[in-house]
Scaffold this active site. Structure first.
Site, PDB file in Angstrom:
ATOM      1  N   ASP A 435       0.764  -1.231  -0.018  1.00 50.05           N
ATOM      2  CA  ASP A 435      -0.070   0.306  -0.361  1.00 50.05           C
ATOM      3  C   ASP A 435       0.785   1.103   0.100  1.00 50.05           C
ATOM      4  O   ASP A 435       2.222   1.418   0.548  1.00 50.05           O
ATOM      5  CB  ASP A 435      -0.330   0.171   1.294  1.00 50.05           C
ATOM      6  CG  ASP A 435      -1.923   1.096   1.224  1.00 50.05           C
ATOM      7  OD1 ASP A 435      -2.369   1.432   0.026  1.00 50.05           O
ATOM      8  OD2 ASP A 435      -2.378   1.701   2.555  1.00 50.05           O
ATOM      9  N   GLU A 436       0.177   1.973  -0.908  1.00 42.02           N
ATOM     10  CA  GLU A 436       0.691   3.420  -0.809  1.00 42.02           C
ATOM     11  C   GLU A 436       2.801   3.274  -0.735  1.00 42.02           C
ATOM     12  O   GLU A 436       2.834   4.809   0.134  1.00 42.02           O
ATOM     13  CB  GLU A 436       0.475   4.179  -0.101  1.00 42.02           C
ATOM     14  CG  GLU A 436      -1.109   4.543  -0.361  1.00 42.02           C
ATOM     15  CD  GLU A 436      -1.907   5.561   1.601  1.00 42.02           C
ATOM     16  OE1 GLU A 436      -2.904   6.161   1.647  1.00 42.02           O
ATOM     17  OE2 GLU A 436      -1.506   4.978   2.611  1.00 42.02           O
ATOM     18  N   VAL A 437       3.473   3.279  -1.348  1.00 39.31           N
ATOM     19  CA  VAL A 437       4.733   3.262  -1.494  1.00 39.31           C
ATOM     20  C   VAL A 437       4.739   4.172  -2.190  1.00 39.31           C
ATOM     21  O   VAL A 437       4.336   4.878  -3.075  1.00 39.31           O
ATOM     22  CB  VAL A 437       4.918   1.956  -2.845  1.00 39.31           C
ATOM     23  CG1 VAL A 437       6.886   2.558  -3.031  1.00 39.31           C
ATOM     24  CG2 VAL A 437       4.881   0.208  -2.330  1.00 39.31           C
TER      25      VAL A 437
END
Length: 655
Positions: A435-437
């Site tokens: 998630d959300e790198v």
């Protein structure tokens, strides 16, 4: 002088007498009211912890069924016919009150009967030893819930007793009862036998290929009621028990359990994956709170508990191999989970037909728990930890992303996967996070590298390590969160499933399906249960609005709105509601989840057609979810109120 004193004394005596007479008259007048009120209201039964049962008795009212609707009428004991309680009227008036609604058939008789818990027995018909074991545990849980519903103190189950004590619960013919010698049997029934038959599958491990269908029938003859639940697997039989529980209710007029003389239900889910995610990183939640959530899931026929175990804010899991993660990342010593804790939750969940899917989010959302590598000679396990300004390098503080070029990072992940797989059991689905790198974080350290390719390499490495952790077998479905990176097509669509959390109208929904990925919908605009409570910080976007009502959750049918063809419809494994916990701790957990998560349960199990406008809900849905909410409260789940109690007592009037 003496005359004046005598007069004063006489006046005082007269005044005291007058006050006494008035007081007696007042209390006699009020005493009649008090006595009448006491007769009208029973003292709530108390739990063993001393707290009152959460649903009061309503002896002022009786109910009658008119045009499939329960009508509230004033009740005067001795002057009118026998009082009919609200729940008895609800269960015998209009639609069958099962949530989620059965998908194939549901019929109940107009005639009901009463019984007490001690006559309930179990008979199992299965050649599979593990199925028999799990059915026994599930039946014990079923009896415990009935005890709670009947306002009885819970008697210890075999799991809580020693071997010698538990012998009275079972016999050679696999019959188990709630009765013990000397207990009084009462009600309209002499016996109630629950016969569960599972012949086909002996599998008790979770898989998206589990057959969850079941058939339930009840038949009464000579004051003996036979319940038959037939299923192809343990999982279907477990759902049958959940439905049976909703065909039973407690009548506060005669203090007995009631059920139908005859009934037939045939049922199967529309979607295989029906999930609920709880974030235990931003706030810690006790095992009791997690189990209570899972208990509600079982009743709503949700079957996947996605445990977002760790994040940047805290790493509460104590790894057997790397305890430093919790030492550096947990909020406190007491706010942690051990491998045994995870196993305990997974075992409890299985009894309720729910699989636990743990997630160690990676490579992003990795904070202070990973800030110990250099001390152990393992190098930097993560980068950007606590970096400022945080808004440049992560979605919310504190920042931190795993180091994609440190082999020790992957070894730690492999060991974590091994521990969690051992604790939760064999599975065909595992969540890798993703998630959300934040590529700007990595760019400071790896600016000569294709950063999108670096993310792909990380996820493929994580997949390889998971395969090693799972004895050389890669789970069939590897879940990752959606992002701009999931559209790079670098992850094989034959193995990766994308959990789509963005808006339901975003283009990524179509692109992922067009690229051949299986998807699990968790749209932020419908199934994010943390939204609508305002911003929790003064800067940045820290809130999603508005509040997602149970109607929003229920009416969301993205597969219909997207007009998916048959091929793409098969790529939709199901859906999942998410509760991120920036603004939620154990004090708000129940009412943030329930009954909204129950609305998701019916959407994914039954997926009823909806011909109404976006803001209009069928009256029978209001009626059924209101009663489902009452059942949750009976079991100790502090579910959010749907509307004023007057509306619950007068179904249909407020809609």
């Amino acid at each position: 002088m003496s005359l004046a004193v005598s007069l004063r004394r006489a006046l005082l005596v007269l005044l005291s007498g007058a006050i006494f007479i008035l007081t007696v008259l007042y209390w006699n007048q009020g005493g009649g009211k008090t006595q009448a009120y006491s007769e009208a209201l029973e003292r709530p039964h108390s739990h063993k912890d001393g707290t009152a049962f959460p649903i009061p008795v309503e002896k002022f009212w009786t109910y009658k069924c008119e045009n499939d609707r329960c009508m509230r009428v004033s009740y005067h004991a001795g002057k009118t016919a026998k009082r009919v309680s609200f729940i008895t009227c609800s269960m015998t008036c209009g639609y069958v009150n099962i949530w989620p609604a059965p998908t194939i058939k549901s019929l109940v008789s107009a005639q009901t009967t009463s019984f007490s818990l001690e006559i309930v027995q179990l008979e199992m018909d299965t050649p599979h030893r593990e199925v028999r074991k799990q059915l026994q545990l599930s039946f014990d849980s079923f009896l415990k819930d009935l005890r709670q519903i009947q306002r009885l103190d819970y008697a210890a189950s075999p799991a809580e007793m020693g071997e010698s004590e538990s012998s009275s619960w079972s016999s050679n013919n696999d019959m188990v009862g709630a009765a013990t010698s000397g207990q009084r049997r009462s009600g309209g029934l002499e016996s109630l036998l629950v016969k569960i038959s599972v012949q086909k599958s002996g599998d008790v491990d979770f898989s998206l290929d589990n057959d969850e269908s079941y058939q339930l029938s009840t038949m009464t003859e000579s004051h003996r009621l036979l319940v038959e639940i037939k299923a192809n697997s343990f999982f279907g039989a477990r759902h049958g028990l959940s439905t049976l529980q909703q065909l039973i209710w407690f009548d506060d007029e005669d203090h007995m359990l009631h059920t139908y003389v005859n009934s037939k239900v045939k049922d199967a889910p529309k979607f295989r994956y029906r999930g609920l995610m709880l974030d235990t990183s931003r706030h810690f939640f006790s095992l009791e709170a997690i189990k209570r959530t899972i208990m509600g899931m079982g009743l709503a026929k949700l079957n996947r508990f996605h445990w977002h175990l760790t994040d940047a804010q805290s790493f509460p899991y104590i790894s057997r191999n790397y305890p430093e993660l919790a030492e550096h990342g947990a909020y406190s010593e007491s706010e942690t989970y051990t491998e045994q804790d995870v196993r305990e939750v997974a075992d409890f969940a299985r009894i309720h037909g729910v699989q636990v899917i743990p997630e160690i989010d990676a490579p992003a959302h990795a904070g202070n728990g990973w800030d110990w590598g250099p001390k152990r000679g393992m190098g930097e396990l993560a980068v950007c930890i606590n970096q400022q300004p945080w808004s440049f390098y992560c979605g919310e503080p504190p920042c931190g992303q795993l180091n994609p070029k440190n082999n020790h990072t992957y070894l730690i992940l492999q060991r974590l996967y091994e521990e969690l797989l051992l604790a939760t059991g064999p599975t065909d689905l595992f969540h890798l996070g993703g998630d959300e790198v934040n590529l700007d974080c990595w760019a400071q350290y790896f600016n000569d590298t294709d950063l999108r390719g670096l993310w792909c390499d990380f996820m493929l490495q994580a997949m390889a390590r998971l395969k090693m952790a799972n004895n050389g077998v890669s789970p069939k479905y590897l879940a990752v969160w959606s992002s701009a990176l999931t559209n790079t097509k670098c992850l094989p669509n034959s193995q990766f499933t994308v959990q789509v959390w963005g808006g339901s109208t975003w283009q990524e929904n179509y692109d992922l399906l067009d690229n051949g990925y299986n998807v699990i919908f968790s749209h932020v605009d419908a199934w994010y249960l943390d939204c609508g409570f305002g911003s929790w910080r003064s800067t940045g976007e820290a809130a999603c609005s508005p509040y997602r009502t149970w109607q929003n959750v229920y009416k969301h049918r993205p597969w219909e709105r997207m007009r998916l063809d048959k091929k793409r419809r098969k790529q939709v494994l199901g859906g999942e509601a998410c509760l991120w916990t920036e603004q939620v701790d154990e004090n708000q957990l129940d009412n943030r989840l329930w009954p909204r998560a129950g609305a998701l349960g019916e959407r994914l199990w039954s997926d009823p057609s909806d011909d109404h406008d976006l803001d209009i809900m069928a009256p029978e849905v209001f009626r059924r979810i209101s009663l489902f909410r009452t059942r949750l409260v009976e079991l100790g789940i502090k579910a959010e109120a749907l509307f004023p109690k007057y509306c619950a007592q007068n179904p249909g009037e407020c809609i």
